[in-house]
Each structure stands twice: as structure tokens, then as C-alpha cells.
Write a protein that holds these residues in place. Structure first.
Motif, PDB file in Angstrom:
ATOM      1  N   LEU A   1      40.341  48.869  30.566  1.00  0.00           N
ATOM      2  CA  LEU A   1      41.733  48.480  30.796  1.00  0.00           C
ATOM      3  C   LEU A   1      42.719  49.556  30.355  1.00  0.00           C
ATOM      4  O   LEU A   1      43.868  49.558  30.800  1.00  0.00           O
ATOM      5  N   THR A   2      42.303  50.461  29.481  1.00  0.00           N
ATOM      6  CA  THR A   2      43.198  51.542  29.069  1.00  0.00           C
ATOM      7  C   THR A   2      43.258  52.655  30.114  1.00  0.00           C
ATOM      8  O   THR A   2      44.083  53.559  30.008  1.00  0.00           O
ATOM      9  N   ASP A   3      42.384  52.582  31.118  1.00  0.00           N
ATOM     10  CA  ASP A   3      42.351  53.558  32.210  1.00  0.00           C
ATOM     11  C   ASP A   3      42.378  52.779  33.520  1.00  0.00           C
ATOM     12  O   ASP A   3      41.342  52.512  34.132  1.00  0.00           O
ATOM     13  N   PRO A   4      43.556  52.368  33.977  1.00  0.00           N
ATOM     14  CA  PRO A   4      43.666  51.441  35.114  1.00  0.00           C
ATOM     15  C   PRO A   4      42.941  51.871  36.377  1.00  0.00           C
ATOM     16  O   PRO A   4      42.455  51.018  37.125  1.00  0.00           O
ATOM     17  N   GLU A   5      42.835  53.163  36.630  1.00  0.00           N
ATOM     18  CA  GLU A   5      42.171  53.604  37.867  1.00  0.00           C
ATOM     19  C   GLU A   5      40.718  53.159  37.920  1.00  0.00           C
ATOM     20  O   GLU A   5      40.150  53.001  39.000  1.00  0.00           O
ATOM     21  N   THR A   6      40.096  52.939  36.755  1.00  0.00           N
ATOM     22  CA  THR A   6      38.703  52.486  36.751  1.00  0.00           C
ATOM     23  C   THR A   6      38.587  51.046  37.246  1.00  0.00           C
ATOM     24  O   THR A   6      37.489  50.582  37.561  1.00  0.00           O
ATOM     25  N   LEU A   7      39.715  50.342  37.328  1.00  0.00           N
ATOM     26  CA  LEU A   7      39.708  48.959  37.791  1.00  0.00           C
ATOM     27  C   LEU A   7      39.663  48.833  39.308  1.00  0.00           C
ATOM     28  O   LEU A   7      39.348  47.759  39.829  1.00  0.00           O
ATOM     29  N   VAL A   8      39.979  49.903  40.021  1.00  0.00           N
ATOM     30  CA  VAL A   8      40.113  49.820  41.479  1.00  0.00           C
ATOM     31  C   VAL A   8      38.861  49.239  42.138  1.00  0.00           C
ATOM     32  O   VAL A   8      38.938  48.247  42.892  1.00  0.00           O
ATOM     33  N   PRO A   9      37.659  49.778  41.885  1.00  0.00           N
ATOM     34  CA  PRO A   9      36.482  49.169  42.522  1.00  0.00           C
ATOM     35  C   PRO A   9      36.173  47.779  41.981  1.00  0.00           C
ATOM     36  O   PRO A   9      35.670  46.918  42.724  1.00  0.00           O
ATOM     37  N   ALA A  10      36.488  47.526  40.717  1.00  0.00           N
ATOM     38  CA  ALA A  10      36.217  46.214  40.123  1.00  0.00           C
ATOM     39  C   ALA A  10      37.060  45.124  40.755  1.00  0.00           C
ATOM     40  O   ALA A  10      36.664  43.954  40.784  1.00  0.00           O
ATOM     41  N   LEU A  11      38.243  45.475  41.269  1.00  0.00           N
ATOM     42  CA  LEU A  11      39.163  44.501  41.845  1.00  0.00           C
ATOM     43  C   LEU A  11      38.904  44.210  43.327  1.00  0.00           C
ATOM     44  O   LEU A  11      39.558  43.342  43.905  1.00  0.00           O
ATOM     45  N   GLU A  12      37.949  44.874  43.920  1.00  0.00           N
ATOM     46  CA  GLU A  12      37.679  44.675  45.343  1.00  0.00           C
ATOM     47  C   GLU A  12      37.263  43.227  45.622  1.00  0.00           C
ATOM     48  O   GLU A  12      36.351  42.696  44.987  1.00  0.00           O
ATOM     49  N   ALA A  13      37.965  42.583  46.545  1.00  0.00           N
ATOM     50  CA  ALA A  13      37.687  41.204  46.973  1.00  0.00           C
ATOM     51  C   ALA A  13      37.904  40.173  45.872  1.00  0.00           C
ATOM     52  O   ALA A  13      37.416  39.050  45.963  1.00  0.00           O
ATOM     53  N   VAL A  14      38.656  40.523  44.841  1.00  0.00           N
ATOM     54  CA  VAL A  14      38.919  39.610  43.725  1.00  0.00           C
ATOM     55  C   VAL A  14      40.176  38.791  44.017  1.00  0.00           C
ATOM     56  O   VAL A  14      41.207  39.337  44.400  1.00  0.00           O
ATOM     57  N   THR A  15      40.084  37.480  43.817  1.00  0.00           N
ATOM     58  CA  THR A  15      41.250  36.616  44.008  1.00  0.00           C
ATOM     59  C   THR A  15      41.767  36.024  42.694  1.00  0.00           C
ATOM     60  O   THR A  15      42.899  35.553  42.632  1.00  0.00           O
ATOM     61  N   GLY A  16      40.930  36.048  41.652  1.00  0.00           N
ATOM     62  CA  GLY A  16      41.344  35.553  40.341  1.00  0.00           C
ATOM     63  C   GLY A  16      41.007  36.572  39.274  1.00  0.00           C
ATOM     64  O   GLY A  16      39.953  37.224  39.328  1.00  0.00           O
ATOM     65  N   LEU A  17      41.897  36.731  38.293  1.00  0.00           N
ATOM     66  CA  LEU A  17      41.736  37.769  37.275  1.00  0.00           C
ATOM     67  C   LEU A  17      42.092  37.214  35.902  1.00  0.00           C
ATOM     68  O   LEU A  17      43.202  36.720  35.695  1.00  0.00           O
ATOM     69  N   HIS A  18      41.150  37.293  34.983  1.00  0.00           N
ATOM     70  CA  HIS A  18      41.404  36.904  33.591  1.00  0.00           C
ATOM     71  C   HIS A  18      41.621  38.179  32.778  1.00  0.00           C
ATOM     72  O   HIS A  18      40.764  39.074  32.772  1.00  0.00           O
TER      73      HIS A  18
END
Length: 275
Positions: free
Chosen positions: A50-67
Motif C-alpha cells: 500500500l505504500t507503493d500504489p503502482e503495485t496495486l494495479v494488477p491486484a485491482l483487476e476485476a475487483v468490485t469490493g476493496l477492504h
């Protein structure tokens, strides 16, 4: 529908994952070290920070809910990347976000509330799992040493926190809500020791520390003075929200909040002497 759980290896994060799995949801668990993760079958584990937001890009693919949690990195510092995380979530098509409040205002929480994705703030009081800090002393010496032993706490089971977050991530009607979460009763330290002793089947002694003794113990454990002062204040002057029972868990999940006696039974072996 895929739901991404950050802080997935933490006390609450694991409960969010478990509850979503129980509800039949597709879960993606985020961790900085997947090799150390141990999730239920069917959970997809991804590496990101989470301290490096760009690493989240593939993790967020097709995600509709986020905790989301409000801290990150090796030393659990408050996140300063909230705006970037929220922007990426919005771009990815995330529809619902839950935020686990870390005990006060945060940049990430502000960014979520200012964004265009439906959000729910989950704000628990003291976790029942904090009692695990007593485990070694109870196992080896049958005793607990704590300051302010008559302070009241409406402590909440971590599984109930996970359950409320899971409902908010998967059902309509929770957008823009702030959910204060407690257990079903207020307890003193004396009460907790008594209940824990009954669960493990052996008495536990209780010694009350002075504020100075507690501060010295925390100092030896490596806490800085700011943290020590915070603990002395919150234990010595527990705010009303921390000692007032609310029925949020039951209203949101449809079942009563778990008691500390239930938690103690679930964890009794941790407090028993080892052979």
C-alpha cells in the motif's frame, strides 16, 4: 465479483477473508510476503504494498469490493498514499470500499470519504484478541499484571469486525455509514481474567501495576514515549465510546455480537501450560 482484502494477514484482515469465503465470495488477499500467508482454499494471494500504489494495479483487476487498512510498510506507519489508492480503485471499477479505522483520523480515510466510490467506515473498540498479550505470563506463571484493572471495555471479537466488513462489501445499504463496533457487554480487567481462568480450567492471579510500573514495562518493551503516554491516557481515562455497548454487529449481521466467554473458549489452549 472479486473482493480485494488488504492487510489480509492481520488480525482483522484474516477474519474479513474468512467471512467472505464463508459467504461464497471470490477473494483476493493482498500481502507484502505471500510466502508467509496461509489462507483458506480458493483464496487468491497477491503481492503488493500500500505504500507503493503502482503495485496495486494488477491486484485491482476485476475487483468490485476493496477492504483497506490505514497503515502500511514494515513499521505500520500511517499511509500517505490514500489519494493514489482511491484513484486507482475508482479507475479499476471498484464499487464499494470498507476502511478499518486505526484509532483516529487518517489521510487514507479522508481520501476515501472524498472519493467517488461508495465507502463504509468500520470503527471497532478494543479487540478481544489483545488479550493474547497475556498468554505467556498466564502459561508460565498463571498470572496477569496490568494497570487500571477496573477500567471498563466493551471489547469486540475480531470475527465480528470481519463479519460487518464483509456485509458492507457485499450488500447494499451501507454506503456512507460509520459503524462503531463493540461486544455485547462491558468488562473490567478483573472480569476478563476471571472468564479466561474459567475457560482454561485453572485460576489466574491478577496484579495491578501502578502507572509508573506500566510505563517502565512498556519502555523496556521498546515503546516510545508518545505511545506510552497514549496507553496511559486511554487506559486511565477510557473514552465513552470504548466502554459503551452498541448493537451495530447485530443490526448489520443479523446475529448477536460474540461474547468474551466465547472468545476465551476458542483460545483457551493458548493460555494453558505446554507439556
Amino acid at each position: 465479483m472479486t473482493i480485494l482484502v488488504t492487510g489480509a494477514t492481520g488480525t482483522v484482515g484474516r477474519q474479513v477473508v474468512a467471512e467472505l469465503v464463508r459467504r461464497g465470495e471470490r477473494v483476493r488477499a493482498l500481502t507484502r510476503d505471500p510466502a508467509k500467508a496461509d489462507f483458506p482454499a480458493g483464496v487468491e494471494t497477491v503481492r503488493a504494498d500500500l505504500t507503493d500504489p503502482e503495485t496495486l494495479v494488477p491486484a485491482l483487476e476485476a475487483v468490485t469490493g476493496l477492504h483497506l487498512i490505514t497503515f502500511g510498510g514494515e513499521y505500520f506507519a500511517p499511509l500517505t498514499t490514500g489519494p493514489e489508492i482511491v484513484a486507482l480503485a475508482s479507475k479499476a471499477g471498484v464499487q464499494r470500499i470498507t476502511v478499518l479505522n486505526g484509532g483516529g483520523p487518517s489521510d487514507l480515510q479522508d481520501a476515501v470519504e472524498a472519493g467517488d466510490v461508495d465507502w463504509t467506515l468500520v470503527m471497532p473498540v478494543e479487540f478481544m484478541s489483545n488479550t493474547l498479550e497475556w498468554a505467556e505470563g498466564v502459561r508460565t506463571e498463571d498470572s496477569v499484571s496490568e494497570p487500571f484493572v477496573d477500567r471498563l471495555s466493551a471489547m469486540v471479537h475480531e470475527a465480528d469486525i470481519g463479519a460487518v466488513a464483509a456485509v458492507a462489501l457485499t450488500e447494499a445499504g451501507h454506503a456512507g455509514r460509520t459503524y462503531a463496533l463493540t461486544g455485547p457487554e462491558t468488562l473490567t480487567v478483573r472480569d476478563k481474567v476471571r472468564i479466561l481462568a474459567a475457560a482454561r480450567g485453572k485460576d489466574i492471579g491478577l496484579t495491578e501495576l501502578s502507572a509508573a510500573q506500566a510505563a517502565e514495562r512498556w519502555r523496556r518493551a521498546g515503546m516510545d514515549q508518545e505511545t506510552i503516554d497514549f496507553l496511559l491516557d486511554v487506559y486511565g481515562n477510557t473514552p465513552e465510546v470504548g466502554r459503551t455497548v452498541v448493537d451495530t454487529v447485530e443490526r448489520v449481521t443479523g446475529r448477536p455480537a460474540r461474547t468474551f466467554a466465547e472468545w476465551a473458549q476458542e483460545h483457551a489452549d493458548v493460555f494453558r501450560a505446554r507439556d
